[in-house]
Design a protein around this motif. Structure first.
Motif, PDB file in Angstrom:
ATOM      1  N   ALA A   1      -0.215   9.529   6.488  1.00 15.73           N
ATOM      2  CA  ALA A   1       0.108  10.920   6.574  1.00 15.73           C
ATOM      3  C   ALA A   1      -1.142  11.705   6.020  1.00 15.73           C
ATOM      4  O   ALA A   1      -1.265  13.041   6.679  1.00 15.73           O
ATOM      5  CB  ALA A   1       1.380  11.027   5.643  1.00 15.73           C
ATOM      6  N   ALA A   2      -1.725  11.504   5.267  1.00 17.28           N
ATOM      7  CA  ALA A   2      -2.677  12.315   4.500  1.00 17.28           C
ATOM      8  C   ALA A   2      -4.064  11.532   4.469  1.00 17.28           C
ATOM      9  O   ALA A   2      -5.113  11.598   3.676  1.00 17.28           O
ATOM     10  CB  ALA A   2      -2.533  12.501   2.953  1.00 17.28           C
ATOM     11  N   SER A   3      -4.280  11.253   5.681  1.00 17.66           N
ATOM     12  CA  SER A   3      -5.810  10.359   5.787  1.00 17.66           C
ATOM     13  C   SER A   3      -6.783  11.438   6.180  1.00 17.66           C
ATOM     14  O   SER A   3      -8.025  10.973   6.008  1.00 17.66           O
ATOM     15  CB  SER A   3      -5.625   9.332   6.832  1.00 17.66           C
ATOM     16  OG  SER A   3      -5.369   9.915   8.040  1.00 17.66           O
ATOM     17  N   ILE A   4      -6.433  12.566   6.512  1.00 20.11           N
ATOM     18  CA  ILE A   4      -7.618  13.628   7.048  1.00 20.11           C
ATOM     19  C   ILE A   4      -7.417  14.806   5.922  1.00 20.11           C
ATOM     20  O   ILE A   4      -6.248  15.244   6.016  1.00 20.11           O
ATOM     21  CB  ILE A   4      -7.481  14.119   8.325  1.00 20.11           C
ATOM     22  CG1 ILE A   4      -7.443  12.666   9.299  1.00 20.11           C
ATOM     23  CG2 ILE A   4      -8.542  14.968   9.002  1.00 20.11           C
ATOM     24  CD1 ILE A   4      -7.519  12.922  10.768  1.00 20.11           C
ATOM     25  N   GLY A   5      -8.351  15.220   5.580  1.00 24.72           N
ATOM     26  CA  GLY A   5      -8.522  16.299   4.909  1.00 24.72           C
ATOM     27  C   GLY A   5      -9.227  17.531   5.278  1.00 24.72           C
ATOM     28  O   GLY A   5      -9.112  17.563   6.401  1.00 24.72           O
TER      29      GLY A   5
ATOM     30  N   SER B   1       3.478   5.750   3.254  1.00 29.34           N
ATOM     31  CA  SER B   1       3.842   7.063   3.538  1.00 29.34           C
ATOM     32  C   SER B   1       5.152   7.280   2.852  1.00 29.34           C
ATOM     33  O   SER B   1       5.723   6.724   2.154  1.00 29.34           O
ATOM     34  CB  SER B   1       4.250   7.175   5.427  1.00 29.34           C
ATOM     35  OG  SER B   1       5.198   6.011   5.327  1.00 29.34           O
ATOM     36  N   ALA B   2       5.693   8.257   3.440  1.00 32.82           N
ATOM     37  CA  ALA B   2       6.983   8.829   2.471  1.00 32.82           C
ATOM     38  C   ALA B   2       8.117   7.668   2.613  1.00 32.82           C
ATOM     39  O   ALA B   2       8.912   7.580   1.841  1.00 32.82           O
ATOM     40  CB  ALA B   2       7.678  10.277   3.208  1.00 32.82           C
ATOM     41  N   TYR B   3       8.155   7.214   3.908  1.00 33.30           N
ATOM     42  CA  TYR B   3       9.283   6.313   4.025  1.00 33.30           C
ATOM     43  C   TYR B   3       8.684   4.845   4.329  1.00 33.30           C
ATOM     44  O   TYR B   3       9.650   3.853   4.340  1.00 33.30           O
ATOM     45  CB  TYR B   3      10.144   6.634   5.314  1.00 33.30           C
ATOM     46  CG  TYR B   3      10.648   7.906   5.413  1.00 33.30           C
ATOM     47  CD1 TYR B   3      12.169   7.889   5.276  1.00 33.30           C
ATOM     48  CD2 TYR B   3      10.412   9.131   5.449  1.00 33.30           C
ATOM     49  CE1 TYR B   3      13.205   9.041   5.121  1.00 33.30           C
ATOM     50  CE2 TYR B   3      11.140  10.193   5.567  1.00 33.30           C
ATOM     51  CZ  TYR B   3      12.473  10.163   5.362  1.00 33.30           C
ATOM     52  OH  TYR B   3      13.416  11.071   5.290  1.00 33.30           O
ATOM     53  N   GLY B   4       7.380   4.692   4.281  1.00 31.22           N
ATOM     54  CA  GLY B   4       6.865   3.280   4.708  1.00 31.22           C
ATOM     55  C   GLY B   4       6.219   2.518   3.667  1.00 31.22           C
ATOM     56  O   GLY B   4       5.678   3.039   2.729  1.00 31.22           O
ATOM     57  N   PHE B   5       6.106   1.364   3.642  1.00 29.85           N
ATOM     58  CA  PHE B   5       5.264   0.411   3.113  1.00 29.85           C
ATOM     59  C   PHE B   5       4.573  -0.644   3.797  1.00 29.85           C
ATOM     60  O   PHE B   5       4.719  -0.980   4.850  1.00 29.85           O
ATOM     61  CB  PHE B   5       6.371  -0.371   2.220  1.00 29.85           C
ATOM     62  CG  PHE B   5       6.892   0.321   1.092  1.00 29.85           C
ATOM     63  CD1 PHE B   5       6.461   0.457  -0.152  1.00 29.85           C
ATOM     64  CD2 PHE B   5       8.225   0.967   1.509  1.00 29.85           C
ATOM     65  CE1 PHE B   5       7.059   0.804  -1.350  1.00 29.85           C
ATOM     66  CE2 PHE B   5       8.891   1.786   0.426  1.00 29.85           C
ATOM     67  CZ  PHE B   5       8.189   1.576  -0.990  1.00 29.85           C
ATOM     68  N   GLU B   6       3.558  -1.334   3.195  1.00 33.19           N
ATOM     69  CA  GLU B   6       2.696  -2.223   3.639  1.00 33.19           C
ATOM     70  C   GLU B   6       2.920  -3.511   2.821  1.00 33.19           C
ATOM     71  O   GLU B   6       2.462  -3.665   1.514  1.00 33.19           O
ATOM     72  CB  GLU B   6       1.202  -1.979   3.799  1.00 33.19           C
ATOM     73  CG  GLU B   6       0.428  -3.125   4.394  1.00 33.19           C
ATOM     74  CD  GLU B   6      -0.935  -2.698   4.667  1.00 33.19           C
ATOM     75  OE1 GLU B   6      -1.597  -2.695   5.751  1.00 33.19           O
ATOM     76  OE2 GLU B   6      -1.665  -2.759   3.693  1.00 33.19           O
TER      77      GLU B   6
ATOM     78  N   HIS C   1       6.344  -1.620   7.562  1.00 28.66           N
ATOM     79  CA  HIS C   1       7.773  -1.008   7.614  1.00 28.66           C
ATOM     80  C   HIS C   1       7.956   0.216   7.173  1.00 28.66           C
ATOM     81  O   HIS C   1       7.383   0.571   6.265  1.00 28.66           O
ATOM     82  CB  HIS C   1       8.609  -2.270   7.062  1.00 28.66           C
ATOM     83  CG  HIS C   1      10.119  -1.844   7.275  1.00 28.66           C
ATOM     84  ND1 HIS C   1      10.910  -2.382   8.480  1.00 28.66           N
ATOM     85  CD2 HIS C   1      11.014  -1.569   6.389  1.00 28.66           C
ATOM     86  CE1 HIS C   1      12.135  -2.154   8.377  1.00 28.66           C
ATOM     87  NE2 HIS C   1      12.224  -1.439   7.197  1.00 28.66           N
ATOM     88  N   VAL C   2       8.809   0.785   8.029  1.00 25.06           N
ATOM     89  CA  VAL C   2       9.395   2.263   7.752  1.00 25.06           C
ATOM     90  C   VAL C   2      10.738   2.299   7.619  1.00 25.06           C
ATOM     91  O   VAL C   2      11.510   1.835   8.464  1.00 25.06           O
ATOM     92  CB  VAL C   2       8.855   3.520   8.922  1.00 25.06           C
ATOM     93  CG1 VAL C   2       9.160   4.741   8.626  1.00 25.06           C
ATOM     94  CG2 VAL C   2       7.190   3.199   9.139  1.00 25.06           C
TER      95      VAL C   2
ATOM     96  N   TYR D   1       4.464  17.322   3.084  1.00 26.75           N
ATOM     97  CA  TYR D   1       5.791  16.948   3.712  1.00 26.75           C
ATOM     98  C   TYR D   1       5.513  16.054   4.797  1.00 26.75           C
ATOM     99  O   TYR D   1       4.725  16.373   5.758  1.00 26.75           O
ATOM    100  CB  TYR D   1       6.715  18.218   4.394  1.00 26.75           C
ATOM    101  CG  TYR D   1       7.289  19.135   3.056  1.00 26.75           C
ATOM    102  CD1 TYR D   1       8.344  18.964   2.431  1.00 26.75           C
ATOM    103  CD2 TYR D   1       6.309  20.206   2.658  1.00 26.75           C
ATOM    104  CE1 TYR D   1       8.695  19.632   1.518  1.00 26.75           C
ATOM    105  CE2 TYR D   1       6.927  20.933   1.645  1.00 26.75           C
ATOM    106  CZ  TYR D   1       8.067  20.991   1.009  1.00 26.75           C
ATOM    107  OH  TYR D   1       8.412  21.582  -0.077  1.00 26.75           O
ATOM    108  N   ASP D   2       6.106  15.001   4.951  1.00 28.27           N
ATOM    109  CA  ASP D   2       6.176  13.793   5.800  1.00 28.27           C
ATOM    110  C   ASP D   2       7.286  13.128   6.330  1.00 28.27           C
ATOM    111  O   ASP D   2       8.234  13.132   5.575  1.00 28.27           O
ATOM    112  CB  ASP D   2       5.351  12.702   5.113  1.00 28.27           C
ATOM    113  CG  ASP D   2       4.733  11.595   5.955  1.00 28.27           C
ATOM    114  OD1 ASP D   2       5.046  11.678   7.223  1.00 28.27           O
ATOM    115  OD2 ASP D   2       4.597  10.450   5.377  1.00 28.27           O
ATOM    116  N   ASN D   3       7.328  13.029   7.782  1.00 29.58           N
ATOM    117  CA  ASN D   3       8.646  12.372   8.151  1.00 29.58           C
ATOM    118  C   ASN D   3       8.582  11.097   8.645  1.00 29.58           C
ATOM    119  O   ASN D   3       9.354  10.394   9.471  1.00 29.58           O
ATOM    120  CB  ASN D   3       9.329  13.143   9.174  1.00 29.58           C
ATOM    121  CG  ASN D   3       8.331  13.384  10.554  1.00 29.58           C
ATOM    122  OD1 ASN D   3       7.088  12.724  10.432  1.00 29.58           O
ATOM    123  ND2 ASN D   3       8.748  13.912  11.630  1.00 29.58           N
ATOM    124  N   GLN D   4       7.403  10.242   8.269  1.00 28.67           N
ATOM    125  CA  GLN D   4       7.262   8.896   8.493  1.00 28.67           C
ATOM    126  C   GLN D   4       7.107   7.845   7.474  1.00 28.67           C
ATOM    127  O   GLN D   4       7.264   8.280   6.133  1.00 28.67           O
ATOM    128  CB  GLN D   4       5.582   8.810   9.272  1.00 28.67           C
ATOM    129  CG  GLN D   4       5.530   9.725  10.504  1.00 28.67           C
ATOM    130  CD  GLN D   4       4.220   9.815  11.223  1.00 28.67           C
ATOM    131  OE1 GLN D   4       3.703   8.382  11.438  1.00 28.67           O
ATOM    132  NE2 GLN D   4       3.880  10.608  11.573  1.00 28.67           N
TER     133      GLN D   4
END
Length: 513
Positions: A2-6, A64-69, A107-108, A510-513
């Motif tokens: 989600a926030a990989s590009i600034g 991410s907001a909903y995800g894990f590795e 996983h998300v 704000y992120d939906n992934q």
């Protein structure tokens, strides 16, 4: 991610309607927003379990907001081995790995919350197995509106000891577990006000137990009363801290209008800023100033929304006073959103609950009339899955005082590129070293980065909504929630006729992934 590009190096252009010639200024160096969120991207681990023949350990990192590795580490065993991962949400997955190796699986989740991840590996040759589990919490949070309530007032002893906050010191404010705010909240929307100031200074609001940031939320001078909306992370102990960075003691006030938690509540819905009220020309309400102690009601969101994000501006006030914004149909609370003096133009971001029809009421707390302008920048709705991710430490993105790329163009703009994988960004904008009056506008740019690189970019239409207003010699801050569209470019307009410096701190997204 989600926030990989600034921020991407950009170009500033003047877009004066009389003189269309462009004033060139390079953008800032690239900044990776994950630097600010790094500690927020937590990792949950579980020590190895099993036997000397076969063991398994787990490490789940927020992605991410909903995800894990998930990193699954095996020790010994006979390859290849199947590891069954139960994600705790009713889904399973099988990965194959060697006897002594690591596998990474993403996983998300569909819903925010806490989950137990369980992994089981079986070695049929050795006739042994190993099971491990790790408890995780999603990084994202959704918004729950809260009736505007005063949590802190050092003048009266509300929420803290009575008396001013001493110079270069903090006061602690309980958020989680305070009134109807539950335990476990991750962030809070506060309108923070500095008042009874006797010297210049600033206020920084941050999570208890974290390092105080160098970025400020409020800047003030002697004799000023200055508000600003703050979306602050809440510490693990349920507290936030408010730091007085001035030379002298100051009174601090904090009014809550909502909080973020991992419970399903309201996701953010960004929109292009739109003007819904301007009493100067009768937009949204009857024309003419709002009478002293008077109010008006206006619909600002569609039915079903629970809260709205606004930029509220008071202008042409005949006396000092304040504005209070609250849900329609309710008695006006004792809180305030915008404070002003006679003749002053002041803007402040507001997040406020709405009634079932999407309406709010604005009350003029002054004894004399004033004009009011309202721009809508977004809403919160239970049908949206866009969750908030706060940075652990604000990330300074632009500071025209120190960068080597020239000044913020007068009557022009600086563009910045944000990740299009993110729905919206939360920024604290500050204008300082002002040589004259003006205002800041923040708006999406219709061009792409390639347009600027190829010098084919068109001059964007000058935006109307203002984010903050300033006069000569003043330093003014305001929170901005900006949606991302097109190629992810956002413009920051200097709508004044004189030089000023711009500082932008990214505080979340704000992120939906």
């Amino acid at each position: 991610m989600a926030a990989s590009i600034g921020f991407i190096p950009g170009t500033a252009q003047a877009a004066d309607p009389v003189n269309p010639a462009a004033a060139q200024a390079a953008g800032a160096p690239a900044v990776d927003p994950t630097a600010g969120a790094a500690a927020g991207f937590g990792t949950f681990t579980s020590a190895a379990t099993g036997s000397s023949q076969l063991s398994i350990s787990l490490s789940a990192r927020m992605s991410s907001a909903y995800g894990f590795e998930l990193t699954t580490s095996l020790n010994r065993g006979t390859p290849p081995l199947d590891t069954v991962i139960d994600w705790g949400d009713g889904t399973t997955e099988t990965v194959v790995a060697s006897g002594s190796s690591e596998t990474r699986t993403k996983h998300v989740y569909k819903k925010l919350g806490e989950y137990t991840i369980k992994a089981t590996v079986v070695d049929p040759v050795l006739g042994t197995n190993a099971t491990n589990e790790v408890r995780v919490k999603t990084l994202g949070s959704e918004f729950t509106p809260y009736a505007p309530t005063r949590l802190l007032d050092t003048r009266s002893g509300t929420g803290a000891a009575k008396g001013k906050v001493e110079a270069y010191s903090s006061t602690r404010l309980k958020v989680a577990g305070n009134g109807g705010i539950p335990a476990g909240v991750t962030a809070v929307a506060l309108n923070v006000t500095a008042t009874n100031t006797t010297s210049g200074g600033h206020v920084s609001v941050f999570a208890s137990g974290s390092t105080r940031p160098t970025a400020s939320n409020i800047n003030f001078e002697a004799g000023q009363t200055v508000p600003n909306l703050v979306i602050a992370r809440v510490g693990e102990d349920g507290y936030v801290e408010l730091y007085n960075g001035g030379w002298e003691p100051v009174d601090l006030i904090a009014d809550v209008t909502g909080y973020f938690s991992r419970q399903e509540a309201g996701g953010y819905v960004p929109q292009v800023p739109s003007r819904v009220v301007d009493t100067r020309d009768g937009t949204g309400t009857r024309p003419g100033q709002v009478a002293g102690q008077g109010s008006f009601t206006v619909r600002v969101a569609e039915p079903g929304a629970t809260a709205v994000a606004l930029n509220v501006t008071v202008t042409n006030p005949r006396e000092a006073g304040h504005l209070t914004v609250h849900p329609a149909g309710q008695t006006a609370p004792t809180t305030s959103n915008v404070n002003f003096t006679a003749g002053q133009t002041v803007a402040n971001s507001v997040i406020v609950p709405v009634d079932k029809n999407g309406a709010i009421t604005v009350r003029n707390g002054s004894w004399a009339p004033s004009d009011v302008v309202i721009d809508v920048v977004g809403t919160y709705s239970p049908t949206s899955a866009v969750a908030y991710v706060p940075f652990t430490t604000p990330s300074r993105q632009i500071d025209t005082r120190t960068w080597p790329n020239g000044p913020w163009p007068v009557r022009g703009y600086i563009w910045a590129a944000y990740s299009t994988k993110v729905e919206a960004w939360v920024l604290n904008t500050t204008v300082t070293n002002t040589q004259g009056g003006g205002f800041l506008s923040v708006a999406p740019d219709p061009n792409s980065m390639n347009d600027y690189a190829q010098k084919t970019a068109v001059t964007p239409e000058r935006p109307v909504p203002s984010t903050l207003n300033w006069t000569a010699g003043k330093t003014v801050a305001n929170l901005v929630q900006v949606g991302i569209a097109n190629d992810g470019l956002v413009d920051f307009w200097n709508q004044g006729w004189d030089r000023a410096d711009l500082v932008i701190d990214s505080i979340g997204y704000y992120d939906n992934q």
